[in-house]
Design an enzyme around this catalytic site. Structure first.
Site, PDB file in Angstrom:
ATOM      1  N   SER A 243       6.270  -2.195  -4.871  1.00  0.00           N
ATOM      2  CA  SER A 243       6.014  -0.771  -5.059  1.00  0.00           C
ATOM      3  C   SER A 243       4.389  -0.748  -4.941  1.00  0.00           C
ATOM      4  CB  SER A 243       6.388  -0.173  -6.208  1.00  0.00           C
ATOM      5  OG  SER A 243       5.778   0.942  -6.515  1.00  0.00           O
ATOM      6  N   LYS A 244       3.793   0.433  -4.194  1.00  0.00           N
ATOM      7  CA  LYS A 244       2.538   0.655  -4.462  1.00  0.00           C
ATOM      8  C   LYS A 244       1.883   0.901  -5.895  1.00  0.00           C
ATOM      9  CE  LYS A 244       2.272   2.607   0.512  1.00  0.00           C
ATOM     10  NZ  LYS A 244       1.768   3.389   1.235  1.00  0.00           N
ATOM     11  N   ARG A 245       2.680   1.622  -6.526  1.00  0.00           N
ATOM     12  CA  ARG A 245       2.459   1.937  -8.321  1.00  0.00           C
ATOM     13  C   ARG A 245       2.308   0.493  -9.106  1.00  0.00           C
ATOM     14  NH1 ARG A 245       6.336   5.542  -6.585  1.00  0.00           N
ATOM     15  NH2 ARG A 245       7.779   4.663  -7.881  1.00  0.00           N
TER      16      ARG A 245
END
Length: 462
Positions: A243-245
């Site tokens: 995930s980019k987060r």
């Protein structure tokens, strides 16, 4: 047949390492078979696509060194071609106009869900023999839908996942052009792959659900089907999709963290593919060994510790001059001037066996270019009055040495330790602390030799 592969990212953010792994496998397959590797930018998502993201993709591909033979091609520059094909499909009956309003589609979905059915378009505007269509409403701009086959199955032999079959009853008549006339993803991909004569579509297995729709469009156009290979997802250490987060997923992150591109590619190659027990290898070796049949269909888990280990191996193998170019940038970011002091490539030669990243190497290289202040703990442990007095004697003798090189310094330090009647750490640790500001360094004689007589004596006298 010339093998032709493609990497087709959407410019909606930074270049994701999952995308780099896809690009790597596509690139390697083309190189292995003396084929052609194409870069295509799928930028029809006007709301999310940005010029900055396009540049990030190009910069990322350049940094990792995956050279493309054709492109970059931009879908937004091919609109006339898409519209021409849609016109042909409308004329042949492979596509049709649908005038359903947004409200009608929402009502249709709600009624189907209430009956326990899978929500899907009910084909009310699909022309059929003997069917009377409603009068097109004047206030609704139609979409164009693909006339998907109703019966039979869509089947293909996936180069990674094996035989896959999907019933056409599971597929509805997907929209291939929006009300404003812009074509949709699944349609553009097919026309692009057809026009660019792509022989192998290698992509993530999150696209498996798109493949039967695209195969049906290929067949409707009378185009030759490419072979499909769907690569397994990359998960983080918790077993979740990257995930980019949560995770460092952009190649920019790894560049800034001091990783070498060849180390990142080496690691990504091992996520879902293997060649025996080989862990460390070059890009040329990967191309030589690579075969789609060796790609595992199971998800891979990203292990940062393994990547750090591989990066350390590639740093050891790298030319010091090349390391110095990047380390110099990291030092400049810290405000360190390397124009005075020892040759940075020579410093990298000394440090490269001790560094997992180039950031670590820059941190270690700093003391060659400016004196560091030791911590209170180091001062209390290694720079007491007795230590300072001993270092004063050390400096007096060092000033008279005929040569200032590692062999001479090595012998001088041994003789000095013996003359003082102490063990080596009681000289080496205070010497490091006083001259370098830290006790964690390579061999002290090598460091002093590289630092130079004048600088060493100046720091000892400080």
């Amino acid at each position: 047949m010339t093998v032709r592969t493609r990497f087709a990212p959407s410019p909606t953010g930074l270049l994701h390492i999952g995308g780099v792994r896809t690009a790597l496998f596509s690139w390697a397959h083309a190189r292995k078979h003396d084929g052609v590797f194409v870069l295509r930018i799928e930028d029809t998502d006007l709301e999310r696509s940005t010029p900055e993201s396009v540049q990030a993709i190009l910069d990322g591909m350049h940094w990792v060194g995956l050279d493309y033979d054709e492109g970059p091609f931009y879908q937004m520059q091919r609109m006339d071609r898409y519209k021409a094909v849609i016109g042909q499909m409308l004329q042949s009956g492979e596509a049709y106009y649908c005038y359903c309003s947004k409200e009608e589609l929402e009502t249709m979905r709600a009624e189907q869900e209430a009956r326990g059915e899978k929500p899907r378009y009910d084909r009310r505007w699909r022309p059929e023999d003997g069917k009377t269509l409603p009068t097109p409403p004047a206030d609704v701009k139609p979409v164009v839908r693909f006339r998907n086959p109703i019966d039979g199955v869509v089947a293909w032999d996936d180069q990674v996942k094996g035989r896959i079959e999907i019933s056409n009853t599971e597929l509805d008549d997907l929209i291939i052009a929006r009300p404003d006339g812009t074509p949709t993803y699944n349609f553009c991909v097919v026309v692009d792959d057809w026009d660019m004569q792509i022989t192998h579509v290698i992509r993530g297995d999150d696209h498996v659900n798109n493949t039967p729709r695209q195969i049906n469009i290929f067949k409707a156009l009378g185009a030759t089907l490419p072979l499909f290979a769907h690569l397994p997802m990359i998960h983080n250490d918790q077993g979740q999709k990257l995930s980019k987060r949560r995770d460092a997923v952009s190649v920019v992150d790894y560049d800034k963290a001091g990783f070498l591109p060849e180390a990142l590619l080496n690691y990504l190659a091992r996520l879902g593919w293997g060649h025996g027990d080989d862990e460390f290898f070059t890009l040329a070796q990967f191309v030589e060994w690579f075969d789609l049949k060796d790609v595992s269909p199971s998800p891979s888990r990203f292990d940062r510790e393994k990547l750090l280990w591989l990066n350390a191996q590639h740093i050891k193998a790298a030319e010091p001059a090349r390391l110095a170019e990047r380390v110099q940038q990291f030092l400049a970011d810290k405000g360190v001037d390397t124009s005075t002091g020892p040759d940075l490539a020579a410093v990298c030669t000394l440090l490269k066996d001790r560094s997992q990243t180039l950031v670590e190497m820059a941190d270690q290289a700093e003391y060659f270019y400016r004196a560091l202040v030791p911590t209170t703990e180091i001062v209390e442990k290694h720079l007491g009055p007795e230590d300072e007095a001993r270092l004063g004697l050390f400096a007096e003798g060092a000033a008279t040495l005929a040569e200032w090189d590692q062999p001479t310094l090595s012998q001088y330090i041994k003789d000095f330790v013996k003359a003082q009647g102490v063990k080596m750490p009681l000289v080496g640790m205070p010497l490091r602390a006083k001259v370098l500001g830290t006790t964690s360094t390579p061999s002290v004689d090598a460091v002093l030799a590289l630092l130079g007589r004048d600088e060493v004596l100046k720091r000892l006298a400080a």
